[in-house]
Scaffold this active site. Structure first.
Site, PDB file in Angstrom:
ATOM      1  N   GLU A 329       0.888  -0.846   0.067  1.00 36.19           N
ATOM      2  CA  GLU A 329      -0.119  -0.241   0.079  1.00 36.19           C
ATOM      3  C   GLU A 329       1.005   1.677  -0.185  1.00 36.19           C
ATOM      4  O   GLU A 329       2.093   1.213   0.729  1.00 36.19           O
ATOM      5  CB  GLU A 329      -1.220  -0.007   0.965  1.00 36.19           C
ATOM      6  CG  GLU A 329      -1.402  -1.037   1.150  1.00 36.19           C
ATOM      7  CD  GLU A 329      -3.209  -0.659   2.308  1.00 36.19           C
ATOM      8  OE1 GLU A 329      -4.133  -1.179   2.851  1.00 36.19           O
ATOM      9  OE2 GLU A 329      -2.499  -0.054   3.177  1.00 36.19           O
ATOM     10  N   CYS A 330       0.268   2.302  -0.840  1.00 40.65           N
ATOM     11  CA  CYS A 330       0.820   3.237  -0.415  1.00 40.65           C
ATOM     12  C   CYS A 330       2.802   3.718  -0.794  1.00 40.65           C
ATOM     13  O   CYS A 330       3.586   3.169  -2.527  1.00 40.65           O
ATOM     14  CB  CYS A 330       0.622   4.278   0.011  1.00 40.65           C
ATOM     15  SG  CYS A 330       0.798   6.383  -0.047  1.00 40.65           S
TER      16      CYS A 330
END
Length: 457
Positions: A329-330
């Site tokens: 994620e991210c």
């Protein structure tokens, strides 16, 4: 169930977080505190954990829905001395003009009394006019007291306290005098993460002493005891913990530490053993893992050190080539691209699973809540799955021709592709809460079990 209260601010910057941390820490000296944060914030919950020595949980109406939010609060409050919920932004600030997902919304869902934090610098009787608006704006909200921030001294507090009592019959439960040494430094995504702070113990000891001196903790606990019992027909005290079916490596260090406590606990409850490692310092992935999670954080701040750890990047690439399920994620997405270009324009090579580059920009990109439809099968969800999550990043990817498996829709109506996939790897800017989607957590564990060559128990 533990009794509790919410600490909410009149506005962002009112001192809500500082006082919440001070109160949590002071009360943690008496018993186990269940700490919560309204909204998707990762950094504040890490500070909660630091001062309470226990996990802090996010209460997010948009991502979890009302019933799952209640369930989470009930489960994590069970058996605790007291529950303290830190609000988000101003008391009534939510996603729209109805105040949906605001601190007030959550306080009413959980039947929690509200302690209002007000910045009283330069104020006298005007404090009554300001607090009156917050107290009476929503009749369904139970504002039980006020704590005043940035007060010049005992005389100033006595004046403010008299005003609130005579004008509103509302108690001023204490105050915090202005002290620059108590402020926490900030960066582009909010507070400087707890992982990077120096001399934090000393800073918080000073804060705890000021809170114990100037805030009526006994009255706070009395107010907490007045909280009504939250009713939730879905609440089940029983745990679903089983024997570990699979080991999953989780990146955890200064560069990668954006995880919801409830997400990690959901994975454990479904049979996963989590093994933490550091992409900054370790030379290889943990032995015996069958899956990998790389969460968000600040890889751009540590890009040079990440880039110089060739052994770790090689280990991750080998796991990818072998077909190990990987979810990022991210910040984790950024790490898996060819390179990260930081705020100073310096480019650092990264793992290189995805043929694209990450670049830091001068503004937030696609900030806020979003919904996504999974458009192709992934390691966390089959095609057609609906997700709710949020994005919070200054980076963007460029030079990409990679396949995406999410169609993301912002509340503005704008849509775009995300969820980059290759082999058994999924990397996305969209943060999700596994507690809200236990089926996704189970799907990822099943993917790991298939890679391992076993079955989910």
């Amino acid at each position: 169930m533990a009794k509790g209260f919410m600490i909410a601010g009149t506005h962002s910057g009112s001192g809500k977080t500082t006082l919440a941390l001070g109160i949590m820490g002071a009360l943690a000296e008496r018993g186990e505190v269940a700490a919560f944060k309204v909204g998707p914030d990762y950094i504040d919950t890490a500070y909660h954990k630091f001062v309470t020595k226990a996990p802090s949980y996010n209460l997010d109406v948009f991502m979890q829905g009302e019933e799952k939010l209640k369930d989470l609060y009930l489960k994590k409050s069970e058996g605790r001395f007291v529950s303290v919920v830190e609000g988000v932004m101003g008391l009534f600030d939510g996603l729209d003009d109805t105040g949906y997902a605001s601190s007030a919304h959550v306080a009413k869902l959980l039947s929690l009394p509200v302690i209002l934090i007000a910045d009283a610098s330069g104020m006298a009787r005007s404090i009554s006019a300001m607090v009156k608006g917050y107290k009476e704006f929503d009749e369904g909200l139970n504002v039980k007291g006020v704590i005043l921030n940035r007060v010049s001294g005992e005389g100033h507090f006595s004046l403010l306290k008299r005003c609130l009592k005579q004008d509103l019959k509302l108690p001023a439960l204490g105050y915090l005098p202005y002290d620059a040494e108590l402020s926490l430094p900030e960066r582009h995504l909010g507070l400087l993460p707890v992982w990077e702070m120096k001399n934090l113990e000393e800073k918080f000891e000073k804060l705890f002493e000021k809170v114990k001196k100037h805030v009526d903790l006994e009255e706070l606990l009395s107010i907490a005891s007045s909280a009504k019992i939250v009713e939730n027909p879905y609440y089940d005290k029983k745990s679903s913990i089983s024997e570990a079916a699979v080991k999953i490596g989780v990146a955890m260090d200064e560069a990668f530490n954006f995880y919801y406590a409830q997400s990690l606990e959901t994975l454990r409850d479904l049979g996963a053993e989590l093994v933490f490692f550091s992409p900054l310092r370790d030379s290889s992935l943990p032995e015996g893992i069958s899956g990998l999670i790389i969460g968000g954080g600040f890889p751009e701040i540590f890009a040079e050190k990440l880039s110089s750890n060739n052994d770790m990047m090689k280990s991750i690439m080998e796991a990818f080539e072998a077909g190990m399920p990987i979810y990022a994620e991210c910040g984790g997405l950024m790490y898996l691209t060819r390179s990260i270009t930081d705020m100073k324009g310096r480019r650092f090579p990264m793992v290189g699973i995805f043929d694209m580059d990450s670049v830091m920009t001068g503004s937030l990109k696609r900030f806020g809540y979003a919904e996504a439809v999974v458009t192709d099968d992934t390691v966390i969800a089959p095609k057609g799955t609906l997700l709710k999550g949020h994005e919070f990043h200054y980076s963007e990817v460029i030079n990409s021709k990679e396949k995406t498996s999410y169609l993301v829709k912002k509340r503005s109506g704008k849509t775009y592709g995300c969820g980059f996939t290759k082999k058994n790897c999924l990397a996305t800017f969209l943060h999700i809460d596994f507690y809200a989607y236990p089926g996704i957590a189970r799907h990822f564990i099943e993917s790991c079990c298939r890679f391992k060559g076993g079955n989910l128990r």
